[in-house]
Design a protein around this motif. Structure first.
Motif, PDB file in Angstrom:
ATOM      1  N   ASP A 144       0.992  -1.516   0.273  1.00 41.06           N
ATOM      2  CA  ASP A 144      -0.215  -0.123   0.385  1.00 41.06           C
ATOM      3  C   ASP A 144       0.324   1.245   0.040  1.00 41.06           C
ATOM      4  O   ASP A 144       0.335   2.029  -0.871  1.00 41.06           O
ATOM      5  CB  ASP A 144      -1.118   0.106   1.344  1.00 41.06           C
ATOM      6  CG  ASP A 144      -2.305  -1.228   0.780  1.00 41.06           C
ATOM      7  OD1 ASP A 144      -2.418  -1.514   0.293  1.00 41.06           O
ATOM      8  OD2 ASP A 144      -2.902  -1.074   2.335  1.00 41.06           O
ATOM      9  N   THR A 145       2.168   1.815   0.424  1.00 39.64           N
ATOM     10  CA  THR A 145       3.230   2.495   0.633  1.00 39.64           C
ATOM     11  C   THR A 145       3.386   2.504  -0.474  1.00 39.64           C
ATOM     12  O   THR A 145       3.424   3.547  -1.164  1.00 39.64           O
ATOM     13  CB  THR A 145       3.555   1.973   1.645  1.00 39.64           C
ATOM     14  OG1 THR A 145       3.312   2.130   3.054  1.00 39.64           O
ATOM     15  CG2 THR A 145       4.732   3.637   2.077  1.00 39.64           C
ATOM     16  N   ASP A 146       3.841   1.702  -0.967  1.00 39.08           N
ATOM     17  CA  ASP A 146       4.593   1.706  -3.021  1.00 39.08           C
ATOM     18  C   ASP A 146       3.910   2.772  -3.536  1.00 39.08           C
ATOM     19  O   ASP A 146       3.867   3.222  -4.565  1.00 39.08           O
ATOM     20  CB  ASP A 146       5.184   1.080  -3.115  1.00 39.08           C
ATOM     21  CG  ASP A 146       6.301   0.198  -1.780  1.00 39.08           C
ATOM     22  OD1 ASP A 146       6.981   1.085  -1.734  1.00 39.08           O
ATOM     23  OD2 ASP A 146       6.794  -0.574  -2.635  1.00 39.08           O
ATOM     24  N   THR A 147       2.294   1.998  -3.316  1.00 35.42           N
ATOM     25  CA  THR A 147       1.013   2.407  -4.275  1.00 35.42           C
ATOM     26  C   THR A 147       0.566   3.183  -3.994  1.00 35.42           C
ATOM     27  O   THR A 147       0.577   4.721  -5.394  1.00 35.42           O
ATOM     28  CB  THR A 147      -0.036   1.133  -4.305  1.00 35.42           C
ATOM     29  OG1 THR A 147       0.724  -0.420  -4.571  1.00 35.42           O
ATOM     30  CG2 THR A 147      -0.777   1.838  -5.222  1.00 35.42           C
ATOM     31  N   ALA A 148       0.770   3.463  -3.104  1.00 40.33           N
ATOM     32  CA  ALA A 148       0.310   5.380  -2.614  1.00 40.33           C
ATOM     33  C   ALA A 148       1.033   6.587  -2.893  1.00 40.33           C
ATOM     34  O   ALA A 148       0.776   7.230  -3.386  1.00 40.33           O
ATOM     35  CB  ALA A 148      -0.002   5.699  -0.797  1.00 40.33           C
ATOM     36  N   PHE A 149       2.953   5.875  -3.143  1.00 38.22           N
ATOM     37  CA  PHE A 149       3.817   6.920  -3.423  1.00 38.22           C
ATOM     38  C   PHE A 149       3.992   7.113  -4.944  1.00 38.22           C
ATOM     39  O   PHE A 149       3.353   8.266  -5.478  1.00 38.22           O
ATOM     40  CB  PHE A 149       4.834   5.967  -3.371  1.00 38.22           C
ATOM     41  CG  PHE A 149       6.365   6.888  -4.005  1.00 38.22           C
ATOM     42  CD1 PHE A 149       6.285   8.049  -3.404  1.00 38.22           C
ATOM     43  CD2 PHE A 149       6.607   6.494  -4.772  1.00 38.22           C
ATOM     44  CE1 PHE A 149       7.204   9.083  -4.844  1.00 38.22           C
ATOM     45  CE2 PHE A 149       7.675   7.103  -6.032  1.00 38.22           C
ATOM     46  CZ  PHE A 149       8.161   8.870  -5.379  1.00 38.22           C
ATOM     47  N   LEU A 150       3.268   6.057  -6.189  1.00 40.16           N
ATOM     48  CA  LEU A 150       3.322   5.965  -7.652  1.00 40.16           C
ATOM     49  C   LEU A 150       2.308   6.577  -7.630  1.00 40.16           C
ATOM     50  O   LEU A 150       1.709   7.558  -8.760  1.00 40.16           O
ATOM     51  CB  LEU A 150       3.129   4.819  -7.500  1.00 40.16           C
ATOM     52  CG  LEU A 150       4.792   3.682  -7.528  1.00 40.16           C
ATOM     53  CD1 LEU A 150       4.116   2.803  -8.428  1.00 40.16           C
ATOM     54  CD2 LEU A 150       5.653   4.843  -8.343  1.00 40.16           C
ATOM     55  N   GLN A 151       1.000   7.070  -6.895  1.00 36.62           N
ATOM     56  CA  GLN A 151      -0.051   7.474  -6.973  1.00 36.62           C
ATOM     57  C   GLN A 151       0.398   9.471  -6.720  1.00 36.62           C
ATOM     58  O   GLN A 151      -0.094  10.126  -7.513  1.00 36.62           O
ATOM     59  CB  GLN A 151      -1.286   7.403  -5.616  1.00 36.62           C
ATOM     60  CG  GLN A 151      -2.873   8.136  -6.049  1.00 36.62           C
ATOM     61  CD  GLN A 151      -4.135   7.607  -5.718  1.00 36.62           C
ATOM     62  OE1 GLN A 151      -4.429   6.456  -5.093  1.00 36.62           O
ATOM     63  NE2 GLN A 151      -5.344   7.898  -5.576  1.00 36.62           N
ATOM     64  N   GLN A 152       1.028   9.612  -5.755  1.00 36.44           N
ATOM     65  CA  GLN A 152       1.018  11.142  -5.254  1.00 36.44           C
ATOM     66  C   GLN A 152       2.150  11.404  -6.823  1.00 36.44           C
ATOM     67  O   GLN A 152       1.986  12.345  -6.994  1.00 36.44           O
ATOM     68  CB  GLN A 152       2.280  11.000  -4.016  1.00 36.44           C
ATOM     69  CG  GLN A 152       2.371  12.766  -4.000  1.00 36.44           C
ATOM     70  CD  GLN A 152       0.722  13.346  -3.536  1.00 36.44           C
ATOM     71  OE1 GLN A 152      -0.017  12.685  -3.560  1.00 36.44           O
ATOM     72  NE2 GLN A 152       1.575  13.698  -2.774  1.00 36.44           N
ATOM     73  N   ASP A 191      14.223   8.032  -2.728  1.00 37.45           N
ATOM     74  CA  ASP A 191      14.970   8.224  -2.448  1.00 37.45           C
ATOM     75  C   ASP A 191      16.268   9.738  -2.151  1.00 37.45           C
ATOM     76  O   ASP A 191      16.537  10.143  -1.661  1.00 37.45           O
ATOM     77  CB  ASP A 191      16.403   7.323  -2.688  1.00 37.45           C
ATOM     78  CG  ASP A 191      15.367   5.693  -1.692  1.00 37.45           C
ATOM     79  OD1 ASP A 191      14.032   5.997  -0.853  1.00 37.45           O
ATOM     80  OD2 ASP A 191      16.174   4.440  -2.590  1.00 37.45           O
ATOM     81  N   ASP A 192      15.451  10.463  -3.587  1.00 34.86           N
ATOM     82  CA  ASP A 192      16.539  11.310  -3.479  1.00 34.86           C
ATOM     83  C   ASP A 192      15.342  12.731  -3.398  1.00 34.86           C
ATOM     84  O   ASP A 192      14.663  12.693  -3.834  1.00 34.86           O
ATOM     85  CB  ASP A 192      17.248  11.773  -4.595  1.00 34.86           C
ATOM     86  CG  ASP A 192      17.808  13.039  -5.285  1.00 34.86           C
ATOM     87  OD1 ASP A 192      18.322  13.246  -4.051  1.00 34.86           O
ATOM     88  OD2 ASP A 192      17.815  13.354  -6.448  1.00 34.86           O
ATOM     89  N   PHE A 193      16.468  13.047  -1.935  1.00 32.99           N
ATOM     90  CA  PHE A 193      15.483  14.531  -1.429  1.00 32.99           C
ATOM     91  C   PHE A 193      15.423  15.959  -2.514  1.00 32.99           C
ATOM     92  O   PHE A 193      14.661  16.757  -2.223  1.00 32.99           O
ATOM     93  CB  PHE A 193      15.901  14.681  -0.257  1.00 32.99           C
ATOM     94  CG  PHE A 193      15.070  13.682   0.987  1.00 32.99           C
ATOM     95  CD1 PHE A 193      14.091  13.307   1.340  1.00 32.99           C
ATOM     96  CD2 PHE A 193      16.693  12.477   1.705  1.00 32.99           C
ATOM     97  CE1 PHE A 193      13.025  11.872   1.902  1.00 32.99           C
ATOM     98  CE2 PHE A 193      15.612  11.540   2.071  1.00 32.99           C
ATOM     99  CZ  PHE A 193      14.221  11.062   2.294  1.00 32.99           C
TER     100      PHE A 193
END
Length: 320
Positions: A144-152, A191-193
């Protein structure tokens, strides 16, 4: 010479990212704001040159496409918008799917056998293809965390494309493509801020603060309509606002009306999520209008025609 011609939104940019991560090549980049879809007229190719076209309507680019083919330029065309009559030429390759549940990045994903699927998922989220994006996420067993990141990520890239001109965007779409293609995967971007993801995330948060003062200009069982001022922040959030309203009101058509500097109106229309058809037909009734079945728009609607547009939408979708 090779030309990469692509819409400046998430679908266009991330379609090209998928292609160029697998097949890097030097190219002249031709792109612009999301509404700038007449891009082929800016291609000055000559015999023997090649052109890759992504996420712009063939119907809206027919004349310059015919010119390029007549000049012995090979064109590969990938898109999901209204195509009209497709020219017959051995120099033209087309991959066009008008299905309401697809987008250009998903067509590219199929052509590449899913080799850059993470980017395709982000693009689908950005184009508000939520079901399709989540379905692809399952194929990669994403949490869910990775999916939410791709959505954002998709949302932010799409948000960046909205404006009347490139100067109103936070990042020029050509520059954003060059930045993104430098990352081997979205996880490297996360990972790159100092990456464009975080630049756009901060800008998005500032613009979204403006929404608290907005109220709908029309709201009934068929249509939810918001009107936004002629301001850069309003243009930038118009697409995100439309997607949010569509997802929260799946049985209603959603219209975002934004004032243009010349006193005309820019219209973004989304068909109800539970009835994804008709938007392109409705907008095509007006000069400068067009799009696809699920989502369409009008670039310069005379202000006095807003009531006609509103009543046309209500009458069309009230029929069910």
């Amino acid at each position: 010479m090779h030309y990469d011609v692509f819409n400046g939104d998430a679908d266009g940019i991330l379609s090209l990212v998928q292609l160029r991560l697998l097949a890097p090549r030097e190219a002249v980049l031709v792109t612009g704001v999301k509404r700038d879809i007449s891009l082929l007229q800016r291609v000055s190719a000559a015999a023997g040159d090649t052109v890759q076209v992504l996420d712009i309507s063939l119907e809206q680019n027919l004349l310059p496409l015919q010119r390029l083919l007549q000049q012995d330029v090979a064109v590969d065309y990938i898109d999901h918008h209204r195509a009209g009559e497709i020219p017959q030429s051995p120099l033209l390759t087309t991959h066009i799917d008008l299905s309401a549940d697809t987008c250009t990045a998903l067509i590219v994903d199929k052509l590449l056998d899913g080799q850059q699927r993470l980017w395709a998922i982000a693009a689908a989220f950005g184009d508000n293809m939520l079901t399709a994006a989540r379905r692809l996420a399952v194929t990669l067993a994403l949490n869910d965390t990775d999916t939410a990141f791709l959505q954002q990520l998709g949302t932010l890239i799409n948000y960046n494309a909205y404006g009347n001109k490139v100067a109103e965007l936070h990042i020029d779409p050509a520059t954003l493509f060059r930045q993104l293609v430098g990352y081997h995967s979205p996880w490297a971007l996360r990972d790159d801020f100092s990456s464009p993801y975080y630049v756009l995330q901060a800008a998005y948060a500032r613009d979204m603060q403006q929404l608290s003062a907005l109220m709908p200009a029309h709201n009934d069982d068929v249509l939810l309509l918001y009107r936004l001022p002629d301001a850069p922040w309003a243009k930038r959030i118009s697409g995100v606002l439309g997607n949010q309203l569509a997802n929260a009101n799946p049985d209603k058509a959603i219209a975002i009306v934004t004032d243009n500097p010349d006193s005309t109106l820019m219209i973004s229309l989304r068909a109800p999520l539970n009835n994804r058809q008709g938007a392109g037909t409705l907008c095509s009734r007006f000069v400068s209008g067009g799009g696809r079945a699920a989502a369409a728009g009008i670039n310069t609607l005379p202000a006095q025609q807003l009531a006609l547009f509103r009543e046309s939408v209500i009458a069309y979708y009230a029929r069910g």
